[in-house]
Design an enzyme around this catalytic site. Structure first.
Site, short mmCIF file in Angstrom:
data_model
loop_
_atom_site.label_atom_id
_atom_site.label_comp_id
_atom_site.label_asym_id
_atom_site.label_seq_id
_atom_site.Cartn_x
_atom_site.Cartn_y
_atom_site.Cartn_z
N TYR A 151 21.33 130.92 64.57
CA TYR A 151 22.70 130.59 63.83
C TYR A 151 22.51 130.44 62.26
O TYR A 151 23.15 130.89 61.27
CB TYR A 151 23.41 129.42 64.45
CG TYR A 151 24.61 129.04 63.74
CD1 TYR A 151 25.84 129.71 64.16
CD2 TYR A 151 24.87 127.73 62.99
CE1 TYR A 151 27.10 129.31 63.85
CE2 TYR A 151 26.33 127.52 62.68
CZ TYR A 151 27.16 128.02 62.66
OH TYR A 151 28.35 127.80 62.35
N LYS A 155 24.11 132.89 59.44
CA LYS A 155 24.88 132.29 58.44
C LYS A 155 24.31 132.51 57.14
O LYS A 155 24.98 132.56 56.05
CB LYS A 155 25.22 130.93 58.37
CG LYS A 155 26.02 130.63 59.93
CD LYS A 155 27.41 131.33 59.78
CE LYS A 155 28.30 130.82 60.70
NZ LYS A 155 29.62 131.67 60.62
#
Length: 250
Positions: A151, A155
């Site tokens: 993640y 991001k």
């Protein structure tokens, strides 16, 4: 005010739904895109009930042909989309040694491939209009977070993607910016507490104790920031990352 058509991905609930409602309140027609088509329809119906224009479109943002079809439908039913919020995302948290290849690939596909496919499909309408607003959802996790190598990498990638879009598309009157939320109260973060084996209330208390503004964020906090980047007045703001996280980490 000029009426624009906005697309918000992952808009069935949480940050996406709040953003769709806010952009509708700002005067935009809004396409609510999500794999959860029934919940997306509820968001769209709520916008219409409040006097706005909206449609729900069920789509997997990682599917190239489905994305192209969805954008064509939006253009036909609401008008050419010139506002785009890439919000669709998933979590597959785990420590590195426990993380599967599927955990890694799924997160990369939804966040990065999804943002790429939708943006590529929508930018043609923006270029033709010589006006556009792209807002991508990053996260404070882009700075690094235990149990989120997938993640966090995705991001962080969103931030590089955003800055590159700003460079390529600026000459067409298109801006690209990113909003990086801190901890936001959503169904997704509730699932995180469940995985940790603690109550959501305990989780929120722990977040608040470590945040300069001592509370957890709400979806509307993010929607407000997105609204600014999508506004007419933000035409000279591009390639920026705005952390909406209650203050810097201690």
């Amino acid at each position: 005010m000029t009426t624009r058509t906005a697309i918000v991905t992952g808009a069935a609930r949480g940050i996406g739904a709040a953003t769709a409602r806010r952009l509708a309140a700002d005067g935009n027609a809004v396409a609510v895109l999500d794999r959860l088509e029934d919940q997306a329809r509820e968001t769209a119906e709520a916008i219409v009930a409040d006097g706005g224009r909206a449609i729900a479109v069920g789509v997997d943002v990682t599917d190239e042909s489905a994305v192209a079809t969805a954008v064509e439908r939006v253009a036909a039913e609401l008008g050419a989309p010139t506002v785009l919020v890439n919000n669709a995302g998933i979590l597959r948290d785990n420590l590195l040694f426990k993380m599967s290849v599927d955990d890694w690939d799924s997160v990369m596909d939804v966040h990065l491939r999804g943002a790429f496919l939708v943006t590529r499909a929508v930018q043609a309408h923006m270029v033709e209009a010589r006006w556009g607003r792209i807002v991508n959802l990053s996260s404070i996790s882009a700075l690094g977070n235990r149990g989120q190598v997938n993640y966090a990498a995705a991001k962080a990638g969103i931030q590089g993607f955003t800055k590159s879009l700003a460079i390529e598309l600026g000459k067409f009157g298109i801006t690209a910016n990113a909003v990086a939320p801190g901890f936001i109260v959503t169904d997704m973060t509730k699932q995180t507490a469940e995985r940790m084996g603690i109550s959501f209330e305990e989780f929120l208390d722990g977040v608040a104790s470590q945040t300069p503004v001592p509370r957890a964020g709400q979806p509307d906090d993010i929607a407000h920031a997105v609204s600014f980047f999508c506004s007419e007045g933000a035409g000279y703001v591009s390639g920026q990352v705005l952390y909406v996280a209650g203050g810097p980490r201690a």
